[in-house]
Design an enzyme around this catalytic site. Sequence first.
Site, short mmCIF file in Angstrom:
data_model
loop_
_atom_site.label_atom_id
_atom_site.label_comp_id
_atom_site.label_asym_id
_atom_site.label_seq_id
_atom_site.Cartn_x
_atom_site.Cartn_y
_atom_site.Cartn_z
N ASP A 56 33.69 43.90 50.70
CA ASP A 56 33.80 42.30 50.13
C ASP A 56 34.58 41.53 50.87
OD1 ASP A 56 32.01 43.65 48.46
OD2 ASP A 56 33.11 43.11 46.45
N GLU A 58 35.67 41.53 54.09
CA GLU A 58 35.20 41.29 55.44
C GLU A 58 34.04 40.27 55.22
OE1 GLU A 58 34.38 44.37 58.26
OE2 GLU A 58 35.13 45.72 56.44
N GLU A 137 37.12 31.98 33.19
CA GLU A 137 36.67 33.39 32.77
C GLU A 137 36.97 34.28 33.88
OE1 GLU A 137 32.41 31.11 31.82
OE2 GLU A 137 32.14 32.99 32.62
N LYS A 139 35.62 36.99 36.66
CA LYS A 139 34.60 37.11 37.46
C LYS A 139 34.23 38.80 37.51
CE LYS A 139 32.48 35.87 41.85
NZ LYS A 139 32.07 37.09 42.27
N ARG A 160 18.97 39.25 40.55
CA ARG A 160 18.88 37.77 40.68
C ARG A 160 18.08 37.48 42.19
NH1 ARG A 160 24.38 35.36 43.35
NH2 ARG A 160 24.19 36.91 45.01
N LYS A 337 38.96 34.22 44.28
CA LYS A 337 39.04 35.60 44.62
C LYS A 337 40.12 36.33 44.66
CE LYS A 337 34.44 36.78 45.16
NZ LYS A 337 34.28 37.43 46.69
N CYS A 434 55.07 76.23 62.12
CA CYS A 434 55.89 77.17 62.66
C CYS A 434 54.72 78.16 63.14
CB CYS A 434 56.72 77.69 61.29
SG CYS A 434 55.66 78.39 60.16
S1 IVH Z 1 28.63 32.09 36.68
C1 IVH Z 1 26.26 29.01 38.75
N1 IVH Z 1 30.55 33.59 35.83
O1 IVH Z 1 29.25 36.34 40.32
C2 IVH Z 1 27.09 29.80 38.47
N2 IVH Z 1 29.39 34.41 37.49
O2 IVH Z 1 29.46 35.41 43.26
C3 IVH Z 1 26.60 31.22 38.42
N3 IVH Z 1 29.66 36.75 38.28
O3 IVH Z 1 25.85 35.58 40.91
C4 IVH Z 1 27.52 32.39 37.89
N4 IVH Z 1 31.07 36.80 36.59
O4 IVH Z 1 26.47 37.30 39.27
C5 IVH Z 1 29.56 33.48 36.80
N5 IVH Z 1 32.00 34.88 34.94
C6 IVH Z 1 31.10 34.67 35.72
C7 IVH Z 1 30.81 35.84 36.51
C8 IVH Z 1 29.88 35.60 37.46
C9 IVH Z 1 30.40 37.34 37.67
C10 IVH Z 1 28.74 36.88 39.44
C11 IVH Z 1 27.38 36.32 39.19
C12 IVH Z 1 27.13 35.33 40.40
C13 IVH Z 1 28.15 35.92 41.25
C14 IVH Z 1 28.58 34.97 42.23
#
Ligand code: IVH
Length: 730
Positions: A56, A58, A137, A139, A160, A337, A434
Amino acid sequence: MPSDDDQISSAELQLSESAEIGEASLDDKHRWSELASLINDAQEAYYGQDAPTISDAEYDGLMRELQDLEARFPQLRTPESPTQRVGAAQRITDFAPVTHLARLLSLDNVFNTQELVDWLTRTQRLLATADPSWLCEVKIDGLAVDLVYRDGRLTSAATRGDGRVGEDITPNVATIAGVPHLLQGEHIPALLEVRGEVFFPIEGFADLNASLVESGKAPFANPRNAAAGSLRQKNPAVTASRPLQMLVHGIGAYEGLDVRRQSQAYEFLAGWGFPTSPAYKVVNTTDEVLQYVSYYGEHRHDLKHEIDGVVVKVDELDRQIELGETSRAPRWAIAFKYPPEQVNTKLLDIQVNVGRTGRVTPFAVMEPVRVAGSTVSRATLHNAWEVARKGVLIGDTVVLRKAGDVIPEILGPVVELRDGTERSFVMPTHCPICGTELRPEKESDKDIRCPNSKSCPAQLAERLFGLASRQSFDIEALGWEGAKALLTSGVLSNEAGLFDLDAEQLIGVPLYTRAAKKTDPPEQVVDGRVLSASGHKLLANLQTAKDQPLWRVLVGLSIRHVGPSAARALAERFGSMDAIRSASVEELATTDGVGLIIAEAVAEWFTEPWHIDVVERWAKAGVRMADESAETGEGLQQTLAGLTVVVTGTLTGFTRDSAKEAIIVRGGKAASSVSRKTDFVVVGENAGSKADKAEELKLPILDEEGFVRLLESGPATEIGSLKQSQSIEG
Ligand code: IVH
């Protein structure tokens, strides 16, 4: 589906079109084209095949470079650029396509606090109203899903995909515990599109991999891949058998719902039965956002799922609309990140290490790589079986994981990147140090050992180093280099002679000597050299070490399976080396904390004549072989009962730890800071501010000799002698 070749040619097409415009050099254009195809390939591997070829970190690096390039030369930014797209391009799959009601966007990333502060400031400036609330929140490192509910009933669930069209995985999602099929509660909207993240709980991950390997299948590289693999199953029964979970993090299209804030949407969603994250928080200031980021940076492993960062969103939905979105991501949200804990690197070689008890352990030698805040180039592979289980070949690109302070671990190879030059690791049949033929461990079918414990140089050095450790004799002046120097100089042939070492012998070990000066006493000079400070320290340390409690002596013998806990248990039960030596296996095994394996290892150890020689020579040199009192100090005169003593600076006969222990076993308290409550301050060489403070507070100050007297006879004599010296001075 556009094949990889199609994608590359579309990138090249952009290149020829943009050639006429602007100042981008040919090199820049080539780099753009290269980055675009690298990212396209990586996206296809990640989203399409659930088998990532790059880490991720890279990927983020490539994307960041492409964005920077396009920022400098906007003519390179075409609608087909990966920077303008969400996820993988559409592909033909076994699953039916589903068009999302509202587009599923991705997120822009920031990688440090400054970038986050810049984003917050910029976003605030773009808004008409002052001071927006920020919804913070975690991620979740999982897989995005889009769920549609009509009149409260789940009608479709999709991946998605490219953000517009995903894959229909309704039967699979319906098996996930916690995904409501029918919404409960009041004011259920006529239409509701919910976005969430499906994840594989960390707790179940190791078990899943173990069972996959057992049935001859390849393990997953991480919980995210496990979630992806479990979700995209043709047979929903397989998905149902995996402990997947989901947390919701947004809504898409809706009808019949009045909602003003994202956080309010979460409250509604929770009320209707959706699993919402317990970790979200609405805050009002930049500082609070940073605090949230830093809190989860420290606690990223406290949650039941993996997280790769924090998402900060503008909470008010009207403000979100006001800010709008780019073709790829909303302007009202950002992902912060964390430094990656999983990276890819090259496995250059697999070598073997011979340990203290002769165990031969393969370890990976890798191209150094930064992961979770430190540079890693080695990782243990435990045994040949583990190398086979992980399926790694020398020359592979491997996935390396290091979570926080946890020991680095190779998760597995990136099979897709093999070019045929990789080779298998073969466990040696003879000790690489040895040359003795290796033998399987008695109690384990997986480990092998070098049986030459008496004279294998690797084992000797490891044992000497081990017995000097804080867990054993605590001989500070004997480190790894010291252990090797004592052996290679021939001064020691094994550990038996360690406590007989004297200045005359030590002068033969260059590491412990220095060139003589004119001021050195001539009788101490041998061939122009005298013992160095560390040489003197080693002799002093050895003297002190002779008085260590029995359990530490036992640890120092390097008996297999006998670490500090087993050693303490044995010392407590038997009280002396002789008693342990003459105990039967049954007697040993019935000691609390000592089982049959340890008991047998102890009994077997004492059957070896050269082992007995070690014990006898140590005893002759004065090493304590019995605890007259228990190691806790029971029976030892409690000369320091109720007293608080601070030791500062360097003492010659004590290490920091042994001085502390000497105080504690005599009933005293060893404190680390000086206050009015301190009864004595022991001041060694190079003491700093603590000594100054002791003087300032007019506390009794002792030198090392005074400390020894205090330990032996308690405070009466010390206060007496202090008073005497003070009255003489005063
Ligand atoms: S909001 C329009 N909230 O991260 C905003 N995404 O790298 C859409 N993800 O596609 C995403 N935790 O699948 C949001 N607390 C969070 C998230 C989150 C994980 C994922 C999600 C998104 C991806 C983007």
